[in-house]
Design an enzyme around this catalytic site. Structure first.
Site, PDB file in Angstrom:
ATOM      1  N   HIS A 121       6.888  -6.035  -5.926  1.00  0.00           N
ATOM      2  CA  HIS A 121       6.688  -5.070  -4.833  1.00  0.00           C
ATOM      3  C   HIS A 121       5.669  -5.698  -3.875  1.00  0.00           C
ATOM      4  CE1 HIS A 121       4.976  -1.413  -2.973  1.00  0.00           C
ATOM      5  NE2 HIS A 121       6.050  -0.764  -3.369  1.00  0.00           N
ATOM      6  N   ASP A 198       1.437  -5.444 -13.109  1.00  0.00           N
ATOM      7  CA  ASP A 198       1.703  -4.285 -12.250  1.00  0.00           C
ATOM      8  C   ASP A 198       2.599  -3.345 -13.052  1.00  0.00           C
ATOM      9  OD1 ASP A 198       2.583  -2.433 -10.489  1.00  0.00           O
ATOM     10  OD2 ASP A 198       3.329  -3.839  -8.975  1.00  0.00           O
ATOM     11  N   GLN A 201       5.796   0.771 -12.373  1.00  0.00           N
ATOM     12  CA  GLN A 201       7.111   1.307 -12.759  1.00  0.00           C
ATOM     13  C   GLN A 201       7.297   1.396 -14.267  1.00  0.00           C
ATOM     14  OE1 GLN A 201       9.101   2.776 -10.854  1.00  0.00           O
ATOM     15  NE2 GLN A 201       8.428   2.090  -8.841  1.00  0.00           N
ATOM     16  N   LYS A 224       3.151   8.544  -9.873  1.00  0.00           N
ATOM     17  CA  LYS A 224       4.463   8.271 -10.482  1.00  0.00           C
ATOM     18  C   LYS A 224       4.494   8.780 -11.926  1.00  0.00           C
ATOM     19  CE  LYS A 224       4.970   3.911  -7.924  1.00  0.00           C
ATOM     20  NZ  LYS A 224       5.754   4.129  -6.728  1.00  0.00           N
ATOM     21  N   CYS A 366      10.492  -2.088  -0.318  1.00  0.00           N
ATOM     22  CA  CYS A 366       9.192  -2.802  -0.354  1.00  0.00           C
ATOM     23  C   CYS A 366       9.293  -4.086  -1.172  1.00  0.00           C
ATOM     24  CB  CYS A 366       8.080  -1.921  -0.932  1.00  0.00           C
ATOM     25  SG  CYS A 366       7.708  -0.521   0.074  1.00  0.00           S
TER      26      CYS A 366
HETATM   27  C1  LIG Z   1       6.203  -2.031  -8.798  1.00  0.00           C
HETATM   28  C2  LIG Z   1       5.283  -1.308  -7.850  1.00  0.00           C
HETATM   29  N1  LIG Z   1       4.048  -1.783  -7.646  1.00  0.00           N
HETATM   30  C3  LIG Z   1       3.184  -1.178  -6.830  1.00  0.00           C
HETATM   31  C4  LIG Z   1       3.532  -0.039  -6.145  1.00  0.00           C
HETATM   32  C5  LIG Z   1       2.540   0.598  -5.229  1.00  0.00           C
HETATM   33  O1  LIG Z   1       2.169   1.859  -5.704  1.00  0.00           O
HETATM   34  P1  LIG Z   1       1.276   2.832  -4.790  1.00  0.00           P
HETATM   35  O2  LIG Z   1       2.049   3.012  -3.511  1.00  0.00           O
HETATM   36  O3  LIG Z   1       1.199   4.083  -5.581  1.00  0.00           O
HETATM   37  O4  LIG Z   1      -0.023   2.177  -4.575  1.00  0.00           O
HETATM   38  C6  LIG Z   1       4.810   0.499  -6.316  1.00  0.00           C
HETATM   39  C7  LIG Z   1       5.233   1.697  -5.576  1.00  0.00           C
HETATM   40  O5  LIG Z   1       6.386   2.012  -5.455  1.00  0.00           O
HETATM   41  C8  LIG Z   1       5.715  -0.151  -7.191  1.00  0.00           C
HETATM   42  O6  LIG Z   1       6.941   0.313  -7.392  1.00  0.00           O
END
Ligand SMILES: Cc1ncc(COP(=O)(O)O)c(C=O)c1O
Length: 423
Positions: A121, A198, A201, A224, A366
């Site tokens: 992401h 990270d 998900q 989430k 993204c």
């Molecule tokens: C894999 C992953 N990393 C990071 C993020 C960023 O999360 P946040 O927007 O809650 O900071 C997301 C958000 O969709 C994501 O799917």
């Protein structure tokens, strides 16, 4: 529409109707719905507490501080960490930026390497690109195999003694693929690199134990995981946090300020300058308690895999559908399915579904490096959670089927019109 967890009634948003249709929420990779207890906790916070923490010595200030720190303990227990290893941020994005702008700028030197993957992401890609740019280090990107899984063999080729950080997602937000992070962590540590996972998900969908994993940093978002927006989590090993410089400076993180120098609080306050997201952090604690009471990860995995399986099987019968990612893996352990329908823009697919109360995501998700690598454009993404049902998946498939039929009749009409005009 009951799930195997029978929890739909706990989610007030599921009572909404869109265009006369019941809401079918299938955009859980973007954010989850919140149970009533989490909504109530916010009202309770602002009605009965609602003051600042770690400052006042009056009763409600101390009560509020206790609630906030209890939430930290709940989060720590949830991932097997210690209380002081949990830093509250405003989201997974900020957690990664915190590590990039503190640990990385001190530890990474010109010529060093930072390793990420093609499937990150933007939140776990761009901060590292910036660190590489500003430190004169090199950003290496691990590619993926044609089936969407990570090319672990390339990982062994790329990660070496110059690698200082390996930042990798546990589960891809576009392909839904699960990465073998245990192996990645071992390989990275063998090369002497630190690892950031990270888990945005994965934390809501599978058990995470940071001690067992032995990762150095791990991040996820509260929203989430059925929690409120505005709060995220950074886990880092205590010895790393102790050596890292603060992320931001100001009230709350100070031990003593002199005119010529200042000293910092211990962990975790050192990393929480200013007024933190108090209500949201407490709400996240409530969300995790709700989760533990009503759900369990083993059943959640079976439930979501069965939804993915039905979705993938159903999509395979719809004309012109291409599914991205390793469908075999997703049918066993997935909650995200991305696809396209030839001839239809994903935005049109999402807008059509919206007419029937179905919320799904369309776009580049993204993940520009991944869409570029796969030479694909935008996709439609369906992502499930505990409250979704087989009936909802059937309903979505019926709507998608109807959409392709509608489009066929529009195409046929267009052809007829064309022929008629050219006679
Ligand atoms: C894999 C992953 N990393 C990071 C993020 C960023 O999360 P946040 O927007 O809650 O900071 C997301 C958000 O969709 C994501 O799917």
């Amino acid at each position: 529409m009951k799930t195997c967890f029978s929890i739909q009634d706990d989610f007030p948003l599921l009572k909404r109707r869109i265009g006369g249709h019941p809401l079918v929420y299938l955009d859980n990779a973007a954010t989850s719905l919140k149970p009533q207890v989490v909504v109530d906790s916010l009202v309770d916070f602002y009605s009965n507490y609602g003051v600042n923490i770690h400052r006042g010595i009056y009763t409600i200030a101390e009560e509020t501080t206790l609630l906030y720190e209890q939430a930290r303990t709940i989060v720590a227990d949830f991932i097997g960490a210690c209380h002081e290893e949990i830093i509250f941020t405003k989201g997974a994005t900020e957690s990664i930026n915190l590590v990039a702008s503190t640990w990385a700028f001190d530890a990474i030197k010109p010529g060093d390497q930072i390793v990420v993957t093609t499937m990150e992401h933007h939140a776990n890609f761009v901060p590292w690109q910036q660190v590489a740019d500003r430190t004169g280090s090199v950003l290496k990107v691990i590619p993926i195999n044609p089936d969407g899984t990570l090319a672990l063999n390339k990982f062994e080729e790329i990660v070496g003694t110059k690698t200082k950080m390996v930042a990798v997602c546990h589960v891809s937000n576009l392909l839904g693929v699960h990465n073998d992070i245990s192996t990645i962590i071992k390989l990275a540590h063998k090369a002497g690199a630190k690892v950031l996972i990270d888990a945005a998900q994965s934390a809501p969908h599978q058990k995470i134990d940071v001690c067992h994993l032995d990762c150095d940093f791990l991040v996820f978002s509260g929203h989430k995981l059925m929690g409120p927006t505005g709060v995220g989590v950074l886990y880092a090993k205590k010895e790393l946090l102790e050596c890292m410089r603060p992320y931001q400076y100001g009230g709350g993180m100070i031990l003593k300020v002199n005119v010529d120098r200042s000293t910092w609080q211990g962990l975790p306050q050192k990393f929480e300058a200013g007024t933190p997201p108090i209500a949201s952090a407490i709400g996240l604690g409530v969300a995790i308690q709700y989760f533990k009471k009503k759900l369990n990860f083993d059943d959640l995995k079976i439930h979501e895999a069965s939804l993915c399986k039905r979705l993938i099987d159903g999509l395979a019968t719809i004309k012109n559908v291409t599914i991205y990612g390793p469908t075999d893996q997703l049918q066993e352990n997935g909650h995200i399915v991305s696809f396209t329908i030839r001839g239809l823009h994903p935005h049109d697919v999402a807008a059509y579904c919206d007419r029937f109360g179905i919320c799904i995501r369309a776009g580049l998700q993204c993940a520009h490096p991944l869409t570029e690598f796969l030479a694909m454009g935008p996709t439609v993404r369906v992502s499930t959670f505990a409250y979704n049902t087989q009936n909802e998946i059937e309903y979505l498939l019926t709507v998608l089927e109807q959409m392709t039929k509608d489009m066929e009749s529009v195409d046929a009409f267009e052809d007829r019109l064309h022929n008629h005009m050219s006679v």
